[in-house]
Design a protein around this motif. Structure first.
Motif, short mmCIF file in Angstrom:
data_model
loop_
_atom_site.label_atom_id
_atom_site.label_comp_id
_atom_site.label_asym_id
_atom_site.label_seq_id
_atom_site.Cartn_x
_atom_site.Cartn_y
_atom_site.Cartn_z
N LEU A 63 30.73 -36.52 136.49
CA LEU A 63 31.82 -36.94 135.61
C LEU A 63 32.94 -35.90 135.54
O LEU A 63 33.83 -35.98 134.71
CB LEU A 63 31.29 -37.18 134.19
CG LEU A 63 30.33 -38.36 134.02
CD1 LEU A 63 29.72 -38.34 132.64
CD2 LEU A 63 31.04 -39.67 134.26
N ARG A 64 32.89 -34.88 136.41
CA ARG A 64 33.81 -33.75 136.21
C ARG A 64 35.27 -34.13 136.36
O ARG A 64 36.14 -33.47 135.81
CB ARG A 64 33.45 -32.60 137.15
CG ARG A 64 33.69 -32.83 138.62
CD ARG A 64 33.15 -31.66 139.43
NE ARG A 64 33.46 -31.76 140.83
CZ ARG A 64 32.78 -32.50 141.70
NH1 ARG A 64 31.75 -33.23 141.28
NH2 ARG A 64 33.12 -32.54 142.97
N LYS A 65 35.56 -35.23 137.11
CA LYS A 65 36.97 -35.62 137.27
C LYS A 65 37.40 -36.59 136.18
O LYS A 65 38.57 -36.88 136.02
CB LYS A 65 37.17 -36.24 138.64
CG LYS A 65 37.02 -35.17 139.73
CD LYS A 65 37.47 -35.62 141.09
CE LYS A 65 37.31 -34.50 142.09
NZ LYS A 65 36.28 -34.81 143.12
N VAL A 66 36.42 -37.12 135.41
CA VAL A 66 36.73 -38.11 134.37
C VAL A 66 36.97 -37.43 133.03
O VAL A 66 37.83 -37.82 132.26
CB VAL A 66 35.57 -39.13 134.25
CG1 VAL A 66 35.91 -40.21 133.23
CG2 VAL A 66 35.24 -39.73 135.60
N ILE A 67 36.17 -36.39 132.75
CA ILE A 67 36.24 -35.73 131.44
C ILE A 67 37.51 -34.89 131.33
O ILE A 67 37.74 -34.02 132.17
CB ILE A 67 35.00 -34.82 131.24
CG1 ILE A 67 33.73 -35.68 131.19
CG2 ILE A 67 35.12 -34.02 129.95
CD1 ILE A 67 32.45 -34.90 131.15
N PRO A 68 38.36 -35.17 130.32
CA PRO A 68 39.58 -34.36 130.16
C PRO A 68 39.21 -32.92 129.80
O PRO A 68 38.26 -32.68 129.06
CB PRO A 68 40.30 -35.03 128.99
CG PRO A 68 39.57 -36.29 128.71
CD PRO A 68 38.20 -36.17 129.27
N ASP A 69 40.01 -32.00 130.31
CA ASP A 69 39.66 -30.59 130.15
C ASP A 69 39.60 -30.16 128.69
O ASP A 69 38.75 -29.36 128.31
CB ASP A 69 40.70 -29.75 130.91
CG ASP A 69 40.15 -28.38 131.24
OD1 ASP A 69 38.98 -28.31 131.65
OD2 ASP A 69 40.88 -27.40 131.05
N LYS A 70 40.49 -30.73 127.85
CA LYS A 70 40.58 -30.25 126.46
C LYS A 70 39.36 -30.61 125.62
O LYS A 70 39.03 -29.89 124.69
CB LYS A 70 41.84 -30.84 125.80
CG LYS A 70 43.07 -30.01 126.09
CD LYS A 70 44.10 -30.18 125.01
CE LYS A 70 45.09 -29.05 125.06
NZ LYS A 70 46.38 -29.39 124.51
N VAL A 71 38.74 -31.74 125.89
CA VAL A 71 37.60 -32.15 125.07
C VAL A 71 36.29 -32.01 125.84
O VAL A 71 35.32 -32.69 125.56
CB VAL A 71 37.74 -33.59 124.54
CG1 VAL A 71 38.83 -33.67 123.51
CG2 VAL A 71 38.00 -34.56 125.68
N ARG A 72 36.28 -31.13 126.85
CA ARG A 72 35.10 -31.09 127.70
C ARG A 72 33.85 -30.60 126.96
O ARG A 72 32.78 -31.17 127.14
CB ARG A 72 35.34 -30.27 128.96
CG ARG A 72 35.59 -28.80 128.71
CD ARG A 72 35.87 -28.08 130.02
NE ARG A 72 35.69 -26.65 129.84
CZ ARG A 72 36.56 -25.86 129.23
NH1 ARG A 72 37.66 -26.38 128.72
NH2 ARG A 72 36.33 -24.58 129.09
N ILE A 73 34.00 -29.61 126.06
CA ILE A 73 32.81 -29.08 125.40
C ILE A 73 32.13 -30.15 124.53
O ILE A 73 30.91 -30.35 124.64
CB ILE A 73 33.15 -27.81 124.59
CG1 ILE A 73 33.70 -26.72 125.52
CG2 ILE A 73 31.95 -27.29 123.82
CD1 ILE A 73 32.68 -26.03 126.40
#
Lengths: 232, 196
Positions: A63-73
């Motif tokens: 899912l690394r390309k789907v999850i937005p960087d800002k809310v990844r945690i």
């Protein structure tokens, strides 16, 4: 195909010794100290964490390309918590003894730094296959370190190994080794030996390192003026 | 009332979260080099622990009534993550001085297993609301005590002459072992005081 294989193998083996999560990267210290009183508990913990680690590494990498960087945690935490719940209920149903030995530390795999650390530090930048290999390697490294400490503490502290009494020492064990101070003490000694071996090979001694810590990625370390260095 | 104080003191002394239950070891080893930062981190932890318990208790009642206990871990960790974010935003907007002193510690708390640990322990032990609050306050104050004591101990280690391969973490862990040993001296205090 042969080319990718030669690249994947180091991902698997680096977790055993070079980047052992417990003794070199200093991650997952809480379960290491708490669960290493018996060999059975240590292996149970190691296997449970390994399973969670492999699945979450694979999912997060996919899912690394789907999850937005800002809310990844928060996304990672949700995935990890769901997987931990699945494993927790499976253990509860089929291995009630292990469940009793692990107690609260089983659901606490959710906040185990190894899992979030590998998700944020490795899986979100690598392919699914590499992440699975990394998960297997790290999981085995975690289990091995945990078992090594558990063997030391169980033999010295309760005079048994894997629940079987050792004749001669089981009558008068050094109880302090299975109590909390013994946990800190054995961890300190094992780490000192590892540091000695690492320094002899020209590698740096183990230290708390921000690069492996998911908690302070964005704000930096409180102790080093937001620069990064050695905290958490 | 008796149970309230028994649990409160128990979490600070005999069942200290860091030294007896091994929860929150990462900040204990990482953020305890100076007394100032140790206090800042601990105050932030106390704050989030109390808030998280207050929010998670009614949520857990709701989950249990609907038969959704399997969602506990997921719900609790999301509540903690959201609370940490919320507290950070509120402090930034309305309480600038407090944010400047505590703000940097907040993101570290989401992954602090002591916070999720105290919420899970409250649920496991079936504490009522008041006792849950006592347990989370005790856990926080116990964390503060351990951090401050240990920050003092570490100050001494930094300047002592120890074998090379014990420098850094190994000596820190051995020192933690001795501090933990001293806390074992409290064993039995709670039983004698409250007769529980």
């Amino acid at each position: 195909m042969a080319d990718t294989k030669t690249k994947l193998l180091p991902e698997l083996t680096k977790g055993f010794i070079q980047e052992n999560p417990v003794l070199r990267l200093v991650l997952g210290t809480c379960p290491t100290l708490a669960i290493s009183t018996t060999l059975t508990g240590a292996v149970g913990m190691g296997v449970a964490a390994t399973i969670v680690l492999i699945i979450t590494n694979a999912l997060i990498s996919a899912l690394r390309k789907v999850i937005p960087d800002k809310v990844r945690i928060p996304c990672y935490i949700t995935i990890i918590a769901s997987m931990v719940t699945v494993v927790q209920y499976l253990v509860k149903a089929y291995l009630p003894d292990i469940d009793k030995a692990l107690g609260i530390y089983l659901p606490l795999i959710t906040v185990n730094c190894i899992i979030l650390g590998r998700a944020d530090g490795y899986a979100n930048r690598h392919t699914v296959a590499a992440s699975v290999f990394d998960g297997v390697g790290m999981g085995i490294g975690f289990t091995a370190a945990l078992s090594a400490m558990a063997i030391l503490r169980e033999v010295l502290g309760s005079g048994s190994i894997g629940g079987l009494a050792i004749p001669g020492i089981s009558a008068n064990p050094i109880l302090i080794f299975i109590l909390p101070p013994g946990g800190f003490f054995v961890y300190g000694l094992v780490m000192a030996v590892c540091n000695k071996l690492a320094v002899r090979k020209g590698k740096p001694a183990a230290a708390l390192d921000c690069a492996n810590c998911p908690g302070c990625g964005e704000t930096g370390c409180p102790e080093n003026d937001r620069q990064g260095g050695s905290v958490c | 009332m008796r149970e309230f104080f028994a649990v409160l003191l128990g979490c600070i002394l005999t069942g200290n979260f860091v030294l007896a239950r091994f929860l929150g070891i990462c900040p204990f080893l990482g953020v305890s080099k100076k007394v100032n930062t140790a206090v800042g981190m601990s105050v932030a932890v106390i704050f989030v622990m109390a808030l998280a318990t207050a929010v998670c208790y009614p949520l857990n009642v709701l989950l249990e009534r609907k038969g959704l206990e399997f969602l506990q871990t997921v719900v609790f960790i999301l509540v903690i993550a959201a609370l940490v974010q919320f507290v950070e935003t509120v402090l930034k907007k309305y309480m600038k001085p407090l944010y400047n002193s505590l703000g940097i510690y907040l993101p570290l708390i989401t992954t602090n297993c002591a916070v999720l640990g105290v919420v899970l322990i409250n649920v496991q032990e079936h504490y009522n609301f008041a006792v849950s609050m006592a347990s989370s306050l005790g856990a926080g104050v116990g964390f503060l005590a351990a951090m401050v004591i240990f920050a003092g101990v570490r100050g001494r280690i930094e300047h002592s002459d120890i074998p090379d391969f014990f420098k850094g973490l190994p000596s820190t862990l051995i020192a933690a072992s001795l501090v933990s040993l001293s806390f074992m001296g409290f064993g039995g205090v709670i039983d004698n005081l409250f007769g529980v």
